[in-house]
Write a protein that holds these residues in place. Structure first.
Motif, PDB file in Angstrom:
ATOM      1  N   THR A  69       0.827  -1.218   0.000  1.00 51.60           N
ATOM      2  CA  THR A  69       0.000   0.000   0.000  1.00 51.60           C
ATOM      3  C   THR A  69       0.854   1.257   0.000  1.00 51.60           C
ATOM      4  O   THR A  69       0.317   2.363  -0.056  1.00 51.60           O
ATOM      5  CB  THR A  69      -0.914   0.032   1.249  1.00 51.60           C
ATOM      6  OG1 THR A  69      -0.106  -0.212   2.407  1.00 51.60           O
ATOM      7  CG2 THR A  69      -2.003  -1.016   1.147  1.00 51.60           C
ATOM      8  N   GLY A  70       2.168   1.110   0.081  1.00 52.74           N
ATOM      9  CA  GLY A  70       3.001   2.299   0.041  1.00 52.74           C
ATOM     10  C   GLY A  70       4.367   2.063   0.613  1.00 52.74           C
ATOM     11  O   GLY A  70       4.785   0.917   0.844  1.00 52.74           O
ATOM     12  N   LEU A  71       5.057   3.160   0.843  1.00 54.31           N
ATOM     13  CA  LEU A  71       6.404   3.117   1.406  1.00 54.31           C
ATOM     14  C   LEU A  71       6.456   4.010   2.631  1.00 54.31           C
ATOM     15  O   LEU A  71       5.624   4.904   2.811  1.00 54.31           O
ATOM     16  CB  LEU A  71       7.437   3.625   0.390  1.00 54.31           C
ATOM     17  CG  LEU A  71       7.574   2.877  -0.935  1.00 54.31           C
ATOM     18  CD1 LEU A  71       8.732   3.468  -1.734  1.00 54.31           C
ATOM     19  CD2 LEU A  71       7.786   1.388  -0.735  1.00 54.31           C
ATOM     20  N   LYS A  72       7.449   3.765   3.475  1.00 61.42           N
ATOM     21  CA  LYS A  72       7.697   4.621   4.627  1.00 61.42           C
ATOM     22  C   LYS A  72       9.159   5.029   4.631  1.00 61.42           C
ATOM     23  O   LYS A  72      10.026   4.220   4.315  1.00 61.42           O
ATOM     24  CB  LYS A  72       7.353   3.897   5.935  1.00 61.42           C
ATOM     25  CG  LYS A  72       8.072   2.578   6.119  1.00 61.42           C
ATOM     26  CD  LYS A  72       8.044   2.104   7.548  1.00 61.42           C
ATOM     27  CE  LYS A  72       8.994   2.913   8.442  1.00 61.42           C
ATOM     28  NZ  LYS A  72       9.139   2.338   9.782  1.00 61.42           N
ATOM     29  N   ARG A 123      -0.130  11.244  -0.205  1.00 61.91           N
ATOM     30  CA  ARG A 123      -0.816  10.319  -1.120  1.00 61.91           C
ATOM     31  C   ARG A 123      -0.239  10.507  -2.520  1.00 61.91           C
ATOM     32  O   ARG A 123      -0.116  11.629  -2.993  1.00 61.91           O
ATOM     33  CB  ARG A 123      -2.329  10.590  -1.126  1.00 61.91           C
ATOM     34  CG  ARG A 123      -3.124   9.488  -1.825  1.00 61.91           C
ATOM     35  CD  ARG A 123      -4.603   9.740  -1.708  1.00 61.91           C
ATOM     36  NE  ARG A 123      -5.005  10.951  -2.431  1.00 61.91           N
ATOM     37  CZ  ARG A 123      -6.168  11.568  -2.262  1.00 61.91           C
ATOM     38  NH1 ARG A 123      -7.040  11.109  -1.377  1.00 61.91           N
ATOM     39  NH2 ARG A 123      -6.457  12.650  -2.962  1.00 61.91           N
ATOM     40  N   ILE A 124       0.129   9.400  -3.118  1.00 64.88           N
ATOM     41  CA  ILE A 124       0.756   9.424  -4.452  1.00 64.88           C
ATOM     42  C   ILE A 124      -0.358   9.413  -5.501  1.00 64.88           C
ATOM     43  O   ILE A 124      -1.151   8.469  -5.571  1.00 64.88           O
ATOM     44  CB  ILE A 124       1.690   8.197  -4.617  1.00 64.88           C
ATOM     45  CG1 ILE A 124       2.710   8.134  -3.466  1.00 64.88           C
ATOM     46  CG2 ILE A 124       2.380   8.226  -5.973  1.00 64.88           C
ATOM     47  CD1 ILE A 124       3.560   9.386  -3.285  1.00 64.88           C
ATOM     48  N   GLY A 125      -0.428  10.473  -6.291  1.00 68.34           N
ATOM     49  CA  GLY A 125      -1.525  10.630  -7.252  1.00 68.34           C
ATOM     50  C   GLY A 125      -1.285   9.926  -8.573  1.00 68.34           C
ATOM     51  O   GLY A 125      -2.236   9.539  -9.254  1.00 68.34           O
ATOM     52  N   ARG A 126      -0.014   9.768  -8.942  1.00 68.89           N
ATOM     53  CA  ARG A 126       0.296   9.039 -10.187  1.00 68.89           C
ATOM     54  C   ARG A 126       1.662   8.379 -10.062  1.00 68.89           C
ATOM     55  O   ARG A 126       2.473   8.779  -9.230  1.00 68.89           O
ATOM     56  CB  ARG A 126       0.243   9.967 -11.400  1.00 68.89           C
ATOM     57  CG  ARG A 126       1.319  11.036 -11.437  1.00 68.89           C
ATOM     58  CD  ARG A 126       1.522  11.496 -12.890  1.00 68.89           C
ATOM     59  NE  ARG A 126       2.385  12.643 -13.018  1.00 68.89           N
ATOM     60  CZ  ARG A 126       3.728  12.578 -13.008  1.00 68.89           C
ATOM     61  NH1 ARG A 126       4.349  11.423 -12.811  1.00 68.89           N
ATOM     62  NH2 ARG A 126       4.447  13.672 -13.175  1.00 68.89           N
ATOM     63  N   ASP A 127       1.899   7.365 -10.871  1.00 62.70           N
ATOM     64  CA  ASP A 127       3.178   6.662 -10.812  1.00 62.70           C
ATOM     65  C   ASP A 127       4.325   7.666 -10.942  1.00 62.70           C
ATOM     66  O   ASP A 127       4.290   8.542 -11.811  1.00 62.70           O
ATOM     67  CB  ASP A 127       3.286   5.635 -11.953  1.00 62.70           C
ATOM     68  CG  ASP A 127       2.323   4.463 -11.772  1.00 62.70           C
ATOM     69  OD1 ASP A 127       1.614   4.422 -10.744  1.00 62.70           O
ATOM     70  OD2 ASP A 127       2.284   3.596 -12.656  1.00 62.70           O
ATOM     71  N   ALA A 128       5.308   7.538 -10.069  1.00 62.50           N
ATOM     72  CA  ALA A 128       6.430   8.483 -10.063  1.00 62.50           C
ATOM     73  C   ALA A 128       7.583   7.952 -10.911  1.00 62.50           C
ATOM     74  O   ALA A 128       7.880   6.759 -10.888  1.00 62.50           O
ATOM     75  CB  ALA A 128       6.909   8.718  -8.632  1.00 62.50           C
ATOM     76  N   ASN A 129       8.205   8.846 -11.643  1.00 62.31           N
ATOM     77  CA  ASN A 129       9.409   8.503 -12.406  1.00 62.31           C
ATOM     78  C   ASN A 129      10.599   9.182 -11.744  1.00 62.31           C
ATOM     79  O   ASN A 129      10.433  10.194 -11.050  1.00 62.31           O
ATOM     80  CB  ASN A 129       9.284   8.987 -13.847  1.00 62.31           C
ATOM     81  CG  ASN A 129       8.162   8.255 -14.566  1.00 62.31           C
ATOM     82  OD1 ASN A 129       8.117   7.028 -14.560  1.00 62.31           O
ATOM     83  ND2 ASN A 129       7.236   9.007 -15.136  1.00 62.31           N
ATOM     84  N   TRP A 232      -0.603   4.854  -3.731  1.00 62.24           N
ATOM     85  CA  TRP A 232       0.199   4.502  -2.563  1.00 62.24           C
ATOM     86  C   TRP A 232       0.241   5.645  -1.560  1.00 62.24           C
ATOM     87  O   TRP A 232      -0.002   6.811  -1.894  1.00 62.24           O
ATOM     88  CB  TRP A 232       1.630   4.186  -2.968  1.00 62.24           C
ATOM     89  CG  TRP A 232       1.844   2.794  -3.495  1.00 62.24           C
ATOM     90  CD1 TRP A 232       0.889   1.872  -3.818  1.00 62.24           C
ATOM     91  CD2 TRP A 232       3.112   2.189  -3.774  1.00 62.24           C
ATOM     92  NE1 TRP A 232       1.491   0.725  -4.283  1.00 62.24           N
ATOM     93  CE2 TRP A 232       2.845   0.893  -4.263  1.00 62.24           C
ATOM     94  CE3 TRP A 232       4.432   2.609  -3.661  1.00 62.24           C
ATOM     95  CZ2 TRP A 232       3.866   0.009  -4.630  1.00 62.24           C
ATOM     96  CZ3 TRP A 232       5.453   1.737  -4.027  1.00 62.24           C
ATOM     97  CH2 TRP A 232       5.164   0.449  -4.508  1.00 62.24           C
ATOM     98  N   VAL A 233       0.591   5.254  -0.332  1.00 62.84           N
ATOM     99  CA  VAL A 233       0.847   6.200   0.752  1.00 62.84           C
ATOM    100  C   VAL A 233       2.361   6.286   0.924  1.00 62.84           C
ATOM    101  O   VAL A 233       3.060   5.297   0.725  1.00 62.84           O
ATOM    102  CB  VAL A 233       0.207   5.645   2.057  1.00 62.84           C
ATOM    103  CG1 VAL A 233       0.723   6.365   3.280  1.00 62.84           C
ATOM    104  CG2 VAL A 233      -1.302   5.695   1.971  1.00 62.84           C
ATOM    105  N   LEU A 234       2.855   7.462   1.295  1.00 60.48           N
ATOM    106  CA  LEU A 234       4.262   7.593   1.684  1.00 60.48           C
ATOM    107  C   LEU A 234       4.306   8.257   3.052  1.00 60.48           C
ATOM    108  O   LEU A 234       3.821   9.379   3.217  1.00 60.48           O
ATOM    109  CB  LEU A 234       5.029   8.446   0.666  1.00 60.48           C
ATOM    110  CG  LEU A 234       6.472   8.791   1.066  1.00 60.48           C
ATOM    111  CD1 LEU A 234       7.348   7.540   1.137  1.00 60.48           C
ATOM    112  CD2 LEU A 234       7.077   9.814   0.112  1.00 60.48           C
ATOM    113  N   LEU A 235       4.868   7.558   4.036  1.00 57.82           N
ATOM    114  CA  LEU A 235       5.088   8.168   5.350  1.00 57.82           C
ATOM    115  C   LEU A 235       6.448   8.858   5.313  1.00 57.82           C
ATOM    116  O   LEU A 235       7.447   8.248   4.916  1.00 57.82           O
ATOM    117  CB  LEU A 235       5.069   7.113   6.464  1.00 57.82           C
ATOM    118  CG  LEU A 235       3.770   6.343   6.677  1.00 57.82           C
ATOM    119  CD1 LEU A 235       3.914   5.370   7.861  1.00 57.82           C
ATOM    120  CD2 LEU A 235       2.593   7.286   6.919  1.00 57.82           C
ATOM    121  N   ALA A 236       6.474  10.127   5.745  1.00 57.61           N
ATOM    122  CA  ALA A 236       7.682  10.951   5.584  1.00 57.61           C
ATOM    123  C   ALA A 236       8.730  10.688   6.656  1.00 57.61           C
ATOM    124  O   ALA A 236       9.862  11.160   6.539  1.00 57.61           O
ATOM    125  CB  ALA A 236       7.309  12.429   5.576  1.00 57.61           C
TER     126      ALA A 236
END
Ligand code: OOG
Ligand code: MG
Length: 267
Positions: A69-72, A123-129, A232-236
């Protein structure tokens, strides 16, 4: 690599021969709630890429039906680096089984020595490059709580140990999502336990500006062939030190202007 793994953003990188064995030790500790010795102190300390062990640990979760579901990010503030005695930013993977709904109870059964810490979530809105800017990719921000639970005796580790242990990831709760304000620095962060402040800090403690945590995540996860995915979620990374999470306690993170998020710990 199967298509399913590709969709998970979870590349099938070759791992050192010892990685599956070490991953099994960590996974067993996480599922039984019994701490293990640091990998770095095992007899004939195995030489493997710590992120390869992490990948094998998380693969065991995926094999049980969990979903990324994401990265931390971890150790992005000096408060955390000082508390843990480890001094470089690291990253780990989040899965759906770690997600706790805002305000809900979390059973501490199977935990070893859980701690809780206040976080900023993106919150990641689109795939990151590689090289993508924060504003192009992140579409919302929220206050968050992370529950960490090192699988190592005494909650003590070296950098490779904690990377292999999926950066102590155990649970996370996300507060209300909202548009990203123009400035995310200098927002007061408070971790409350049963209504009393246990930790205070500011969002500037996170690499000077929590947005930088996004850049670090893109860069560091990119080194392992991983890209942030839409949804995905990203915890900072925590702005303050972590506090033990005891049975019966209510933990609440409050971030100035962003709002609050809470979880209740059950035995
Ligand atoms: C490692 C995980 C650090 C953070 O926000 O800094 C982390 C640990 O402290 O056990 O999640
Ligand atoms: Mg954290």
């Amino acid at each position: 690599m199967t298509d399913q793994q590709a969709d998970n953003g979870h590349p099938a990188t070759p791992v050192g021969a010892d990685a599956p064995r070490l991953a099994a030790l960590l996974d067993e500790a996480a599922t039984t709630g019994v701490a293990i010795d640091r990998l770095s102190e095992l007899d004939g300390a195995p030489v493997v890429d710590a992120y390869a062990v992490q990948q094998a640990v998380v693969q065991r979760r995926l094999d049980r039906g969990e979903r990324i579901t994401g990265l931390k990010m971890g150790l992005t503030s000096t408060a955390k680096m000082t508390q843990m005695g480890v001094n470089a930013p690291i990253w780990g993977r989040l899965t759906d089984a770690m997600s706790i709904a805002n305000g809900n109870a979390l059973s501490l059964a199977g935990h070893i020595h859980p701690r809780v810490e206040p976080e900023v979530a993106f919150r990641i809105g689109r795939d990151a490059n590689p090289g993508d800017a924060f504003a192009d990719v992140v579409d919302a921000v929220a206050p968050a709580l992370e529950v960490i639970d090192s699988r190592y005796t005494g909650f003590r580790f070296t950098l490779p140990d904690v990377i292999a242990d999926n950066t102590s990831a155990s649970g996370y709760a996300i507060g209300p999502w909202q548009p990203v304000p123009a400035d995310l620095t200098d927002l007061t962060v408070t971790l409350e336990i049963d209504g009393a402040a246990a930790q205070t800090g500011t969002t500037s403690a996170i690499l000077g500006d929590p947005r930088r945590s996004f850049d670090e995540a893109v860069r560091l996860a990119g080194d392992s062939g991983l890209r942030l995915r839409a949804g995905w979620v990203l915890l900072a990374g925590a702005a303050t030190a972590a506090t033990p999470l005891r049975p019966g306690a209510q933990a609440r993170a409050v971030i100035d202007t962003l709002g609050a998020v809470s979880v209740e710990a059950r035995p």
